[in-house]
Design an enzyme around this catalytic site. Sequence first.
Site, short mmCIF file in Angstrom:
data_model
loop_
_atom_site.label_atom_id
_atom_site.label_comp_id
_atom_site.label_asym_id
_atom_site.label_seq_id
_atom_site.Cartn_x
_atom_site.Cartn_y
_atom_site.Cartn_z
N LYS A 126 39.18 26.16 33.60
CA LYS A 126 37.55 25.68 33.35
C LYS A 126 36.65 27.10 33.27
O LYS A 126 36.04 27.51 34.50
CB LYS A 126 36.93 24.56 34.06
N LYS A 310 44.39 17.79 30.47
CA LYS A 310 44.45 17.27 29.23
C LYS A 310 45.60 16.54 28.97
O LYS A 310 46.65 16.88 29.25
CB LYS A 310 44.00 18.10 28.14
N CYS A 452 23.35 54.48 72.52
CA CYS A 452 22.90 53.18 71.92
C CYS A 452 23.92 52.15 72.36
O CYS A 452 25.19 52.28 71.99
CB CYS A 452 22.91 53.37 70.33
#
Length: 692
Positions: A126, A310, A452
């Site tokens: 689709k 389908k 840090c």
Amino acid sequence: MLTPPDDDALQRRAQELRRLLQHHGHSYYVLDAPEIPDAEYDRLFRELQDLETAHPKWITPDSPTQRVGGKVLDQFASVRHAVPMLSIRTETDTQSSGALNFDARARKELGLTESDPPVEYVAELKFDGLAMNLRYQQGVLVQAATRGDGETGEDVTQNIRTISQIPLRLPSGVPPILEVRGEVYMRRDDFEALNERQRQKIATGAKGEKTFVNPRNAAAGAVRQLDPAIAAQRPLSFFAYGVGELTSPEQGGPAWSTHYELLQALKGWGFPVADQVRVVLGASALVAYHQEIAAARDQLPYDIDGVVYKVNDLALQRTLGFVTREPRWAVAHKFPAQEQLTTVQGIEVQVGRTGKLTPVAKLAPVFVGGVTVTNATLHNEDEARRKDVRVGDTVIVRRAGDVIPEVVSVLPEKRVSGAQPFTMPAHCPVCGSVAVRGEGEADHRCSGGLYCSAQRKQSILHFAQRRAVEVEGLGEKLVDQLVDSGVVNTLPDLYRLGFSHLASMERMAGKSAQNILDALEKSKETTLARFLFGLGIRHVGESTAKAMARHFGQLDRIVQASEEQLSQVADVGPVVAQSIRTFFDQAHNVEVVEQLRACGLHWPEGKPSATAMQPLAGKTFVITGTLPTLGRDQAKDLLEAAGAKVAGSVSKKTHYVVAGADAGSKLDKALELGVPVLDELALRKLLADQNS
Ligand code: IVH
């Protein structure tokens, strides 16, 4: 004397050129298998263009030169569809029940019982684009129309002619009236490139330009462009999946008995039909198809939002018929949406292991791409600015496959008043060190290094992860506590943890503390590759670490290797080599390595590979003149043992010339070409250095 070709001959040539261009265009755009070089195609195209310019009355509407060139419109004309363009029922459950329900309904309508054989279906993708009706009369494209409300659409023929994949003329033998239906869409790469071009235009101050949210949106914009010249710059593609009006079999039209046959016929006439189309039997095969395509979805070059089933037999399709505006013989079975709307509750700046600062949008939780998402990366300052995401904004978030969720765009009409633009902080939000952005770099980095705590935490987590030395159970929460309480500052600190340290942490009962100690003990027995990877040297991923371990065999050889020697490792380039060298040039890094070894981390050390033992591999030497102590053969042996090649004459490719007394023309040549010249002492030093 040669007589110039008469008009008849030229007109025949124009016809021939159209036929050739149509054939090669199909090979190139639809089959993706060009038979002639692009330059040859261009040459044929120009030849036809020249003929048509000289004789405008020869131009036919199906000429390949006529794909662009229509006039700018005020509005599109309405088109009443000869056969209504229906929509299909959509199953939105993303599991198997959509497929099972459809099969059960179809069987019931067909009056089939359990003992009857399974129904045959065609399963298709689709596509996420726009439905289009292409009308051909006597094999020539005469009209392209959008779906509109299903009864009436818009005439967008001019724009659709610009799509190279759509044939303007069909081979002889096609039904005199033929409407082909399918999806016009934009490939993801074409979409990215288009948006990049749009950004450039906006950056240079062009008015009225914008970027597009997604390929579907861009395709819709291109199809509804009133200026076909602009539409031509928006690369669109097409897939056929059905037919509209068609000459009946009684009047000589095709007498297909299945939908699959119909699709094969369309393919044969030159329309793109997706390779994934499949004939399957029964409900379980539909479920399998849905799962298979869902897994392959992100690898496709275009967006799909589900699959379509389908009934294959056209006679059965007629029996099943329609309910209101939907056929009973088809259903769309969707996949989980990859995009959703949500709101931004905050923007946080996260610090990575190497100090990279990443702005992250904190989102109201939203279910997208199959999971609940609360964070979406904004990548860096430029990206955050470009998208102009602000706290309070309503945004589209996208999560495709395993890629980290990201903000696609903001809905400007929903912006709350007073919302402030995002700016990157000048300092690291964790340690307060200056945030720096290197020249030509997109990222800001905290300059705090191991000062840090965020970087320390990330380094520890990196070292402890499964693919590195693996300390089972050492997760984010525990590392946060260990670092924040100051108990762990460096990697070796981990191995100095005692039971009481661990047991005093939150949610660490005695048992879990002991488990961590056991896991740490177990992690000491590792491999050189895992250890190297765990150190977190910039640019050294798992595979580079493995290649280095294989090449050098021993850690000390790596610590001491020159950039040149490091570059000899497969997939280590100059940037990586420099990064490794820089890492081991820092005393504190070597200290960490030493301490980890002292804590008991160990691994089997191997022999260096043959090339590692040949530090001069790839280098060419020329020896000339008489060396003070080494005989010429001896020098040659030493060099060759180190992997060097010894050549007889000097050229630009010579790396070094070794010169002794009475060196003649070879020395002159070396000086002329700027090749470095060594005496015996320098040669001995070079060999000694390389072997250390
Ligand atoms: S068949 C009567 N097949 O999905 C059946 N539609 O509502 C007509 N779509 O916007 C549609 N891929 O454009 C069919 N393989 C596919 C499709 C497909 C995408 C779109 C179609 C329409 C919607 C159906």
